[in-house]
Design a protein around this motif. Structure first.
Motif, PDB file in Angstrom:
ATOM      1  N   PHE A  56      31.124  31.692  40.651  1.00  0.00           N
ATOM      2  CA  PHE A  56      31.568  32.774  42.191  1.00  0.00           C
ATOM      3  C   PHE A  56      32.958  33.175  41.479  1.00  0.00           C
ATOM      4  O   PHE A  56      33.053  34.087  41.606  1.00  0.00           O
ATOM      5  CB  PHE A  56      32.034  32.427  43.342  1.00  0.00           C
ATOM      6  CG  PHE A  56      31.886  32.574  44.487  1.00  0.00           C
ATOM      7  CD1 PHE A  56      31.114  33.821  44.449  1.00  0.00           C
ATOM      8  CD2 PHE A  56      33.307  32.523  44.821  1.00  0.00           C
ATOM      9  CE1 PHE A  56      31.886  34.822  45.467  1.00  0.00           C
ATOM     10  CE2 PHE A  56      34.029  33.438  45.684  1.00  0.00           C
ATOM     11  CZ  PHE A  56      32.883  34.930  46.554  1.00  0.00           C
ATOM     12  N   VAL A  57      34.327  32.123  41.414  1.00  0.00           N
ATOM     13  CA  VAL A  57      35.640  32.027  40.938  1.00  0.00           C
ATOM     14  C   VAL A  57      35.254  33.483  40.069  1.00  0.00           C
ATOM     15  O   VAL A  57      36.240  34.334  40.248  1.00  0.00           O
ATOM     16  CB  VAL A  57      36.406  31.383  40.900  1.00  0.00           C
ATOM     17  CG1 VAL A  57      38.007  31.798  40.836  1.00  0.00           C
ATOM     18  CG2 VAL A  57      36.741  30.339  42.222  1.00  0.00           C
ATOM     19  N   LYS A  58      34.638  33.000  39.054  1.00  0.00           N
ATOM     20  CA  LYS A  58      34.864  33.913  37.425  1.00  0.00           C
ATOM     21  C   LYS A  58      33.431  35.070  38.350  1.00  0.00           C
ATOM     22  O   LYS A  58      34.774  36.331  37.404  1.00  0.00           O
ATOM     23  CB  LYS A  58      34.005  33.327  36.907  1.00  0.00           C
ATOM     24  CG  LYS A  58      34.029  34.334  35.917  1.00  0.00           C
ATOM     25  CD  LYS A  58      32.960  33.725  34.236  1.00  0.00           C
ATOM     26  CE  LYS A  58      33.244  34.362  33.285  1.00  0.00           C
ATOM     27  NZ  LYS A  58      32.062  33.490  32.308  1.00  0.00           N
ATOM     28  N   LYS A  59      33.246  35.290  38.735  1.00  0.00           N
ATOM     29  CA  LYS A  59      33.069  36.738  39.304  1.00  0.00           C
ATOM     30  C   LYS A  59      33.018  37.351  40.700  1.00  0.00           C
ATOM     31  O   LYS A  59      33.881  38.542  40.200  1.00  0.00           O
ATOM     32  CB  LYS A  59      31.311  36.699  40.535  1.00  0.00           C
ATOM     33  CG  LYS A  59      30.090  36.050  39.360  1.00  0.00           C
ATOM     34  CD  LYS A  59      28.890  35.894  40.375  1.00  0.00           C
ATOM     35  CE  LYS A  59      28.036  35.759  39.869  1.00  0.00           C
ATOM     36  NZ  LYS A  59      26.531  35.601  40.400  1.00  0.00           N
ATOM     37  N   LEU A  60      34.556  36.673  41.254  1.00  0.00           N
ATOM     38  CA  LEU A  60      35.403  37.583  41.303  1.00  0.00           C
ATOM     39  C   LEU A  60      36.448  37.959  40.944  1.00  0.00           C
ATOM     40  O   LEU A  60      37.105  39.123  41.137  1.00  0.00           O
ATOM     41  CB  LEU A  60      36.194  36.463  43.069  1.00  0.00           C
ATOM     42  CG  LEU A  60      36.492  36.428  44.312  1.00  0.00           C
ATOM     43  CD1 LEU A  60      35.710  37.467  44.819  1.00  0.00           C
ATOM     44  CD2 LEU A  60      37.321  35.104  44.759  1.00  0.00           C
ATOM     45  N   ARG A  61      36.835  37.526  39.598  1.00  0.00           N
ATOM     46  CA  ARG A  61      38.104  38.017  38.789  1.00  0.00           C
ATOM     47  C   ARG A  61      37.661  39.139  38.162  1.00  0.00           C
ATOM     48  O   ARG A  61      38.144  39.858  37.832  1.00  0.00           O
ATOM     49  CB  ARG A  61      38.527  36.668  38.268  1.00  0.00           C
ATOM     50  CG  ARG A  61      39.242  35.559  38.912  1.00  0.00           C
ATOM     51  CD  ARG A  61      40.776  34.545  37.567  1.00  0.00           C
ATOM     52  NE  ARG A  61      40.789  33.440  38.488  1.00  0.00           N
ATOM     53  CZ  ARG A  61      42.357  33.662  39.248  1.00  0.00           C
ATOM     54  NH1 ARG A  61      42.205  35.092  39.627  1.00  0.00           N
ATOM     55  NH2 ARG A  61      42.810  32.749  39.437  1.00  0.00           N
ATOM     56  N   ASN A  62      35.929  38.953  38.051  1.00  0.00           N
ATOM     57  CA  ASN A  62      36.081  40.402  37.522  1.00  0.00           C
ATOM     58  C   ASN A  62      35.360  41.179  38.167  1.00  0.00           C
ATOM     59  O   ASN A  62      36.049  42.365  38.077  1.00  0.00           O
ATOM     60  CB  ASN A  62      34.076  39.658  36.530  1.00  0.00           C
ATOM     61  CG  ASN A  62      34.428  38.679  34.996  1.00  0.00           C
ATOM     62  OD1 ASN A  62      35.332  38.848  34.425  1.00  0.00           O
ATOM     63  ND2 ASN A  62      33.477  38.026  35.309  1.00  0.00           N
ATOM     64  N   ALA A  63      34.636  41.110  39.457  1.00  0.00           N
ATOM     65  CA  ALA A  63      35.177  41.945  40.042  1.00  0.00           C
ATOM     66  C   ALA A  63      36.743  43.078  40.529  1.00  0.00           C
ATOM     67  O   ALA A  63      36.896  44.371  40.972  1.00  0.00           O
ATOM     68  CB  ALA A  63      34.556  41.956  41.370  1.00  0.00           C
ATOM     69  N   GLY A  64      37.660  41.974  40.445  1.00  0.00           N
ATOM     70  CA  GLY A  64      38.751  42.371  40.531  1.00  0.00           C
ATOM     71  C   GLY A  64      39.455  43.207  39.336  1.00  0.00           C
ATOM     72  O   GLY A  64      41.337  42.708  39.677  1.00  0.00           O
ATOM     73  N   ARG A  65      38.575  43.249  37.917  1.00  0.00           N
ATOM     74  CA  ARG A  65      39.504  43.999  37.142  1.00  0.00           C
ATOM     75  C   ARG A  65      40.151  45.344  36.925  1.00  0.00           C
ATOM     76  O   ARG A  65      40.999  45.998  36.349  1.00  0.00           O
ATOM     77  CB  ARG A  65      38.725  43.661  36.009  1.00  0.00           C
ATOM     78  CG  ARG A  65      38.268  42.315  35.441  1.00  0.00           C
ATOM     79  CD  ARG A  65      38.347  42.099  33.423  1.00  0.00           C
ATOM     80  NE  ARG A  65      38.031  40.675  33.370  1.00  0.00           N
ATOM     81  CZ  ARG A  65      37.972  39.760  33.405  1.00  0.00           C
ATOM     82  NH1 ARG A  65      36.098  40.457  32.750  1.00  0.00           N
ATOM     83  NH2 ARG A  65      37.738  38.358  32.711  1.00  0.00           N
ATOM     84  N   LYS A  66      38.854  45.983  37.854  1.00  0.00           N
ATOM     85  CA  LYS A  66      39.136  47.110  38.110  1.00  0.00           C
ATOM     86  C   LYS A  66      38.784  47.835  39.098  1.00  0.00           C
ATOM     87  O   LYS A  66      38.299  48.214  39.755  1.00  0.00           O
ATOM     88  CB  LYS A  66      38.493  47.941  37.009  1.00  0.00           C
ATOM     89  CG  LYS A  66      38.218  48.025  35.263  1.00  0.00           C
ATOM     90  CD  LYS A  66      37.002  48.615  35.127  1.00  0.00           C
ATOM     91  CE  LYS A  66      37.059  47.789  33.186  1.00  0.00           C
ATOM     92  NZ  LYS A  66      36.239  48.987  32.668  1.00  0.00           N
ATOM     93  N   PRO A  67      40.461  47.754  39.854  1.00  0.00           N
ATOM     94  CA  PRO A  67      40.311  48.291  41.475  1.00  0.00           C
ATOM     95  C   PRO A  67      40.790  49.286  41.156  1.00  0.00           C
ATOM     96  O   PRO A  67      41.181  50.056  41.148  1.00  0.00           O
ATOM     97  CB  PRO A  67      41.422  47.065  42.138  1.00  0.00           C
ATOM     98  CG  PRO A  67      42.435  46.760  41.078  1.00  0.00           C
ATOM     99  CD  PRO A  67      41.988  47.214  40.215  1.00  0.00           C
ATOM    100  N   THR A  68      40.145  49.716  42.792  1.00  0.00           N
ATOM    101  CA  THR A  68      40.347  51.312  42.868  1.00  0.00           C
ATOM    102  C   THR A  68      42.290  51.491  43.467  1.00  0.00           C
ATOM    103  O   THR A  68      42.644  49.729  43.690  1.00  0.00           O
ATOM    104  CB  THR A  68      39.995  52.116  44.263  1.00  0.00           C
ATOM    105  OG1 THR A  68      40.101  51.084  45.283  1.00  0.00           O
ATOM    106  CG2 THR A  68      37.962  51.831  44.191  1.00  0.00           C
ATOM    107  N   LYS A  69      42.903  52.074  43.886  1.00  0.00           N
ATOM    108  CA  LYS A  69      44.126  52.444  43.686  1.00  0.00           C
ATOM    109  C   LYS A  69      44.403  51.400  45.629  1.00  0.00           C
ATOM    110  O   LYS A  69      45.437  50.989  45.942  1.00  0.00           O
ATOM    111  CB  LYS A  69      44.913  53.829  44.566  1.00  0.00           C
ATOM    112  CG  LYS A  69      45.889  54.185  43.991  1.00  0.00           C
ATOM    113  CD  LYS A  69      46.539  55.081  44.604  1.00  0.00           C
ATOM    114  CE  LYS A  69      48.218  55.124  44.591  1.00  0.00           C
ATOM    115  NZ  LYS A  69      48.730  57.213  44.611  1.00  0.00           N
TER     116      LYS A  69
END
Length: 171
Positions: A56-69
């Protein structure tokens, strides 16, 4: 909204010294959740295998790789924590969606059951508690403060509502 909630909660842990052993974080929506990080988090409730939490934490980190401004400060604030810290935190989050009874009669029934209320007192006590929660939440938010409720404050208000109901029944 997920990232905003996570950021607020992690900031409170860091800056207000919340004790994770004594704190639960509730993420509630009246919409059914069937995909995404919130669904994954909901599916993990009660899971003890560390490998599943690490995934789950890995998915969380992947989701945070390209954040919007707009999301970048929140995502950065959340993901600045170690995997161990994120897992410990995530284990304290409870998710309730529209399928899980997050509104209406199903929610009232769940709350009444958890509070061990007799059928005759359910409406009086829950209406009093919900009114207190609503008013307090609005006051805190309008004052620029987070809407935190301690267990002690809740129990005190619960006792007040029970006594008020008993007084009404007596008279």
């Amino acid at each position: 909204e997920l990232w905003n909630s996570l950021f607020i909660w992690i900031s409170a842990i860091t800056h207000e010294g919340l004790d994770l052993e004594k704190t639960e974080f509730h993420l509630v929506t009246n919409q059914p959740v069937s995909t995404g990080l919130v669904h994954d988090l909901m599916a993990l409730e009660g899971v003890t295998k560390e490998a599943e939490w690490q995934a789950f934490v890995k998915k969380l980190r992947n989701a945070g790789r390209k954040p919007t401004k707009e999301l970048k400060p929140m995502m950065d604030g959340v993901l600045a924590n170690s995997d161990t810290e994120l897992i410990t935190f995530a284990k304290r989050i409870r998710v309730t969606d529209g399928i899980g009874g997050s509104f209406g009669r199903p929610l009232r029934n769940k709350i009444a059951d958890a509070l061990h209320l007799q059928a005759a007192s359910v409406d009086d006590v829950l209406n009093g508690l919900l009114g207190w929660i609503h008013d307090t939440t609005l006051f805190l938010i309008r004052s620029g403060k987070p809407a935190w409720f301690s267990w002690e404050d809740f129990c005190e208000r619960y006792r007040c509502e029970l006594f008020a109901h008993c007084d009404r029944q007596f008279f």
